[in-house]
Motif scaffolding. Structure first.
Motif, PDB file in Angstrom:
ATOM      1  N   ARG A 156       0.631  -1.167   0.077  1.00 14.56           N
ATOM      2  CA  ARG A 156      -0.106  -0.064   0.175  1.00 14.56           C
ATOM      3  C   ARG A 156       0.812   1.432  -0.143  1.00 14.56           C
ATOM      4  O   ARG A 156       1.861   1.299   0.403  1.00 14.56           O
ATOM      5  CB  ARG A 156      -0.885  -0.008   1.176  1.00 14.56           C
ATOM      6  N   THR A 157       0.194   2.280  -0.516  1.00 23.16           N
ATOM      7  CA  THR A 157       1.091   3.371  -0.625  1.00 23.16           C
ATOM      8  C   THR A 157       0.815   4.436   0.663  1.00 23.16           C
ATOM      9  O   THR A 157      -0.122   3.808   1.418  1.00 23.16           O
ATOM     10  CB  THR A 157       0.541   4.413  -1.673  1.00 23.16           C
ATOM     11  N   ASN A 158       1.546   5.295   0.922  1.00 29.35           N
ATOM     12  CA  ASN A 158       1.216   6.295   2.039  1.00 29.35           C
ATOM     13  C   ASN A 158      -0.138   6.910   2.155  1.00 29.35           C
ATOM     14  O   ASN A 158      -0.584   6.661   3.329  1.00 29.35           O
ATOM     15  CB  ASN A 158       2.152   7.426   2.079  1.00 29.35           C
ATOM     16  N   ALA A 159      -0.634   7.254   1.034  1.00 28.98           N
ATOM     17  CA  ALA A 159      -2.041   7.765   0.726  1.00 28.98           C
ATOM     18  C   ALA A 159      -3.091   6.855   1.238  1.00 28.98           C
ATOM     19  O   ALA A 159      -4.096   6.805   2.112  1.00 28.98           O
ATOM     20  CB  ALA A 159      -2.241   8.188  -0.326  1.00 28.98           C
ATOM     21  N   GLU A 160      -2.740   5.400   0.871  1.00 30.69           N
ATOM     22  CA  GLU A 160      -3.797   4.258   1.109  1.00 30.69           C
ATOM     23  C   GLU A 160      -3.654   3.734   2.700  1.00 30.69           C
ATOM     24  O   GLU A 160      -4.713   3.506   3.103  1.00 30.69           O
ATOM     25  CB  GLU A 160      -3.549   3.098   0.106  1.00 30.69           C
ATOM     26  N   VAL A 161      -2.474   3.824   3.128  1.00 32.71           N
ATOM     27  CA  VAL A 161      -2.357   3.568   4.426  1.00 32.71           C
ATOM     28  C   VAL A 161      -2.992   4.617   5.242  1.00 32.71           C
ATOM     29  O   VAL A 161      -3.725   4.558   6.332  1.00 32.71           O
ATOM     30  CB  VAL A 161      -0.734   3.458   5.041  1.00 32.71           C
ATOM     31  N   ALA A 162      -2.818   6.031   4.922  1.00 29.35           N
ATOM     32  CA  ALA A 162      -3.315   7.254   5.825  1.00 29.35           C
ATOM     33  C   ALA A 162      -4.919   6.881   5.650  1.00 29.35           C
ATOM     34  O   ALA A 162      -5.520   7.262   6.836  1.00 29.35           O
ATOM     35  CB  ALA A 162      -2.923   8.274   5.203  1.00 29.35           C
ATOM     36  N   GLU A 163      -5.543   6.640   4.824  1.00 26.70           N
ATOM     37  CA  GLU A 163      -6.891   6.460   4.444  1.00 26.70           C
ATOM     38  C   GLU A 163      -7.430   5.316   5.444  1.00 26.70           C
ATOM     39  O   GLU A 163      -8.217   5.143   5.894  1.00 26.70           O
ATOM     40  CB  GLU A 163      -7.381   6.189   3.021  1.00 26.70           C
ATOM     41  N   GLN A 164      -6.665   4.133   5.434  1.00 25.72           N
ATOM     42  CA  GLN A 164      -6.939   2.880   6.088  1.00 25.72           C
ATOM     43  C   GLN A 164      -6.939   3.500   7.657  1.00 25.72           C
ATOM     44  O   GLN A 164      -7.785   2.935   8.514  1.00 25.72           O
ATOM     45  CB  GLN A 164      -5.982   1.969   6.014  1.00 25.72           C
ATOM     46  N   LEU A 165      -5.976   4.188   8.207  1.00 26.01           N
ATOM     47  CA  LEU A 165      -5.620   4.524   9.649  1.00 26.01           C
ATOM     48  C   LEU A 165      -6.303   5.673  10.059  1.00 26.01           C
ATOM     49  O   LEU A 165      -6.299   6.276  10.929  1.00 26.01           O
ATOM     50  CB  LEU A 165      -4.131   4.391   9.967  1.00 26.01           C
TER      51      LEU A 165
END
Length: 281
Positions: free
Chosen positions: A235-244
């Protein structure tokens, strides 16, 4: 220093915001104060460029005057020709006469949904205040709100530390590790030099014994585990940010912390090192 008994230190960032407000708006004077816990009153504690000390310690009530109206509505209030304005009450006119105030701007500073402080800008000339002044003051208030949010978050985490230490249980050591690392993350992310220095001092005081002595397996915080586990899935940083439910810059900070602890230089190395250390699957 942040006093965990009394809450966050808002006076320092509030004081530093006033010269910025004056420069950004070109107004003659600036003042500010924090809102009481019940949200009904404001106490003016900071002055910059004012003619007298008459406003220091002055109490503004919700709904009264330009500041009270800004506090009540939660939005900026701009008044030209203050003494003759029909949109506000005039209970505080005697104070503003002493300051020779013609135009007045009151801007709330929000943390979450709550107004925590007000910034005032005062004009002594008859030149009307307009949208440019409002926009400039809103930017200063937004920056101050971010500083306030950091102060509140640091105070909250320090209260957790106090509670953990009072319990004297085995679990607090791991929790102290995590809080210590999170405070370091805030220190690295903030642009406020004064706050950064104070946070580093606090981190030195809060550093758990096992951090001072080092350990064979690097200690990763819960958030760092979550970030690395997500990165390991591609996952990209943006995807991780959305997840968390955090900002991408926060994810980047957690990654940088993990890299520092694991002695790695990029995402691939960090994931591999974390797996070898048994930190992630």
């Amino acid at each position: 220093m942040i006093d965990t008994a009394t809450g966050p230190d808002l006076g320092r960032p509030l004081r530093h915001a006033l010269p910025r407000l004056q420069r950004a708006t070109g107004l003659d004077g600036a003042m500010a104060g924090t809102v009481t816990q019940d949200g009904r009153r404001l106490v003016v504690t900071q002055l910059h460029g004012m003619l007298t000390e008459t406003m220091r310690g002055f109490v503004v009530t919700r709904g009264m005057g330009a500041g009270g109206k800004a506090l009540q509505l939660g939005r900026p209030i701009l008044v030209n020709d203050y003494l003759h304005a029909t949109t506000i009450s005039h209970v505080y006119d005697h104070k503003l006469v002493e300051e020779r105030t013609h135009g007045l701007l009151a801007v709330p500073v929000h943390v979450g949904r709550d107004v925590r402080a007000l910034l005032y800008g005062s004009a002594r000339t008859t030149q009307p205040l307009g949208e440019r002044t409002l926009d400039a003051s809103a930017r200063v208030a937004a920056a101050l709100a971010r500083e306030f949010a950091v102060e509140y978050e640091v105070a909250r985490r320090l209260r957790i530390v106090d509670e953990l230490r009072r319990r004297e249980e085995p679990r607090p050591v791991a929790a102290l590790h995590e809080i210590h690392e999170e405070l370091l993350s805030i220190a690295r992310a903030t642009s406020d030099d004064g706050l950064r220095d104070r946070l580093h001092v606090l981190c030195d005081r809060l550093r758990p014994p096992s951090v001072r002595g080092g350990s064979a397996v690097p200690h990763l915080t819960g958030r760092e585990h979550q970030v690395l586990a997500a990165v390991a899935l591609g996952r990209t940083n943006a995807e991780v940010a959305e997840q968390l439910a955090v900002m991408p810059t926060t994810v980047k900070t957690y990654l940088q912390n993990a890299m520092r602890k694991l002695g790695t230089r990029n995402r691939t190395e960090t994931v591999r090192a974390a797996r070898e250390a048994g930190q992630i699957d």
